[in-house]
Motif scaffolding. Structure first.
Motif, PDB file in Angstrom:
ATOM      1  N   THR A   1       0.835  -1.204   0.000  1.00  0.00           N
ATOM      2  CA  THR A   1       0.000   0.000   0.000  1.00  0.00           C
ATOM      3  C   THR A   1       0.868   1.252   0.000  1.00  0.00           C
ATOM      4  OG1 THR A   1      -1.830  -1.115   1.110  1.00  0.00           O
ATOM      5  CG2 THR A   1      -1.771   1.291   1.280  1.00  0.00           C
ATOM      6  N   ALA A   2       1.908   1.249   0.820  1.00  0.00           N
ATOM      7  CA  ALA A   2       2.800   2.413   0.865  1.00  0.00           C
ATOM      8  C   ALA A   2       3.520   2.606  -0.462  1.00  0.00           C
ATOM      9  CB  ALA A   2       3.807   2.246   2.002  1.00  0.00           C
ATOM     10  N   LEU A   3       4.058   1.536  -1.015  1.00  0.00           N
ATOM     11  CA  LEU A   3       4.801   1.642  -2.274  1.00  0.00           C
ATOM     12  C   LEU A   3       3.900   2.031  -3.434  1.00  0.00           C
ATOM     13  CD1 LEU A   3       7.232  -1.395  -1.916  1.00  0.00           C
ATOM     14  CD2 LEU A   3       7.765   1.052  -1.649  1.00  0.00           C
ATOM     15  N   LEU A   4       2.697   1.495  -3.468  1.00  0.00           N
ATOM     16  CA  LEU A   4       1.768   1.835  -4.545  1.00  0.00           C
ATOM     17  C   LEU A   4       1.252   3.267  -4.408  1.00  0.00           C
ATOM     18  CD1 LEU A   4      -0.097  -1.578  -4.718  1.00  0.00           C
ATOM     19  CD2 LEU A   4       1.452  -0.630  -6.453  1.00  0.00           C
ATOM     20  N   SER A   5       1.099   3.742  -3.180  1.00  0.00           N
ATOM     21  CA  SER A   5       0.745   5.151  -2.967  1.00  0.00           C
ATOM     22  C   SER A   5       1.895   6.038  -3.421  1.00  0.00           C
ATOM     23  CB  SER A   5       0.443   5.414  -1.483  1.00  0.00           C
ATOM     24  OG  SER A   5      -0.707   4.727  -1.082  1.00  0.00           O
ATOM     25  N   GLY A   6       3.109   5.662  -3.050  1.00  0.00           N
ATOM     26  CA  GLY A   6       4.291   6.406  -3.490  1.00  0.00           C
ATOM     27  C   GLY A   6       4.412   6.420  -5.003  1.00  0.00           C
ATOM     28  N   ALA A   7       4.024   5.315  -5.636  1.00  0.00           N
ATOM     29  CA  ALA A   7       4.063   5.239  -7.097  1.00  0.00           C
ATOM     30  C   ALA A   7       3.119   6.270  -7.718  1.00  0.00           C
ATOM     31  CB  ALA A   7       3.695   3.836  -7.567  1.00  0.00           C
ATOM     32  N   GLY A   8       1.989   6.531  -7.086  1.00  0.00           N
ATOM     33  CA  GLY A   8       1.065   7.555  -7.587  1.00  0.00           C
ATOM     34  C   GLY A   8       1.698   8.929  -7.582  1.00  0.00           C
ATOM     35  N   TRP A   9       2.355   9.278  -6.466  1.00  0.00           N
ATOM     36  CA  TRP A   9       3.039  10.580  -6.408  1.00  0.00           C
ATOM     37  C   TRP A   9       4.184  10.634  -7.409  1.00  0.00           C
ATOM     38  CZ3 TRP A   9       2.031   9.224  -0.917  1.00  0.00           C
ATOM     39  CH2 TRP A   9       1.039  10.019  -0.344  1.00  0.00           C
ATOM     40  N   ALA A  10       4.963   9.556  -7.474  1.00  0.00           N
ATOM     41  CA  ALA A  10       6.118   9.523  -8.386  1.00  0.00           C
ATOM     42  C   ALA A  10       5.675   9.640  -9.845  1.00  0.00           C
ATOM     43  CB  ALA A  10       6.921   8.240  -8.171  1.00  0.00           C
ATOM     44  N   LEU A  11       4.616   8.945 -10.203  1.00  0.00           N
ATOM     45  CA  LEU A  11       4.102   9.003 -11.573  1.00  0.00           C
ATOM     46  C   LEU A  11       3.656  10.423 -11.915  1.00  0.00           C
ATOM     47  CD1 LEU A  11       3.342   7.494 -14.154  1.00  0.00           C
ATOM     48  CD2 LEU A  11       1.160   6.916 -13.084  1.00  0.00           C
TER      49      LEU A  11
END
Length: 189
Positions: free
Chosen positions: A153-163
């Motif tokens: 969940t943390a990594l996928l949330s971070g992926a949203g910001w990074a994208l």
């Protein structure tokens, strides 16, 4: 919002939100205003034809953007969902602070009439704010592929910001490249 004010429960109840609904309401209302009104700020046609509207809307957006970032920091600090984990807490802290800083730097730049710097930092702030929409996809698709859990969940949330920030940086550089190329070409002709 309906749920906060006594409507039917749709999401799992967060006791902190129920006990203190004002920061949640501020976050939802200001984020909605920022997302919708902010989209029109990037239209060159609107900026050229209605500069007064752009300035007035910009002032309102600075206030609503600050409210988004500050309420996000408040919610992260005092009302984090149980089981969300330290990494997600850290991501939220970093990106809400980055949004806050981006708005301040962008506002300061336009006060100095530095339009390029203003635009660059406002694009970044907007990209961070819209990551919640991107996270609906990264979390939804990612959960299917990687499963659910604190780390994913943390990594996928971070992926949203990074994208979102990757696309923002691409847009910033794309808009700069033709101008400098055109100037160099004109100087050599």
């Amino acid at each position: 919002m309906v749920e906060l004010w006594g409507g039917p429960a749709v999401l799992p109840v967060n006791p902190g939100y129920v006990a203190s609904p004002v920061p949640v309401a501020v976050h939802i209302v200001s984020a909605s205003l920022y997302a919708v009104l902010g989209a029109f700020q990037f239209s060159a046609g609107i900026r050229r034809r209605h500069p007064g509207w752009h300035r007035a809307a910009g002032r309102l957006l600075v206030l609503s953007g600050l409210a988004v970032a500050l309420s996000a920091l408040w919610l992260n600090q005092f009302h984090a969902r149980p089981g969300s984990g330290e990494l997600l807490y850290l991501f939220r802290l970093v990106f809400a602070s980055a949004m806050l800083a981006s708005i301040v730097v962008g506002f300061t730049a336009i006060r100095r009439r530095d339009v390029t710097r203003h635009r660059t930092w406002m694009i970044r702030a907007y990209a961070i704010a819209l990551a919640a929409g991107t996270q609906a996809f990264t979390l939804g698709i990612g959960a299917t592929v990687f499963g659910t859990g604190e780390l994913s969940t943390a990594l996928l949330s971070g992926a949203g910001w990074a994208l979102n920030l990757t696309v923002a940086e691409w847009a910033i550089r794309k808009n700069r490249a033709p101008r400098s190329h055109t100037r160099r070409y004109a100087q050599h002709s």
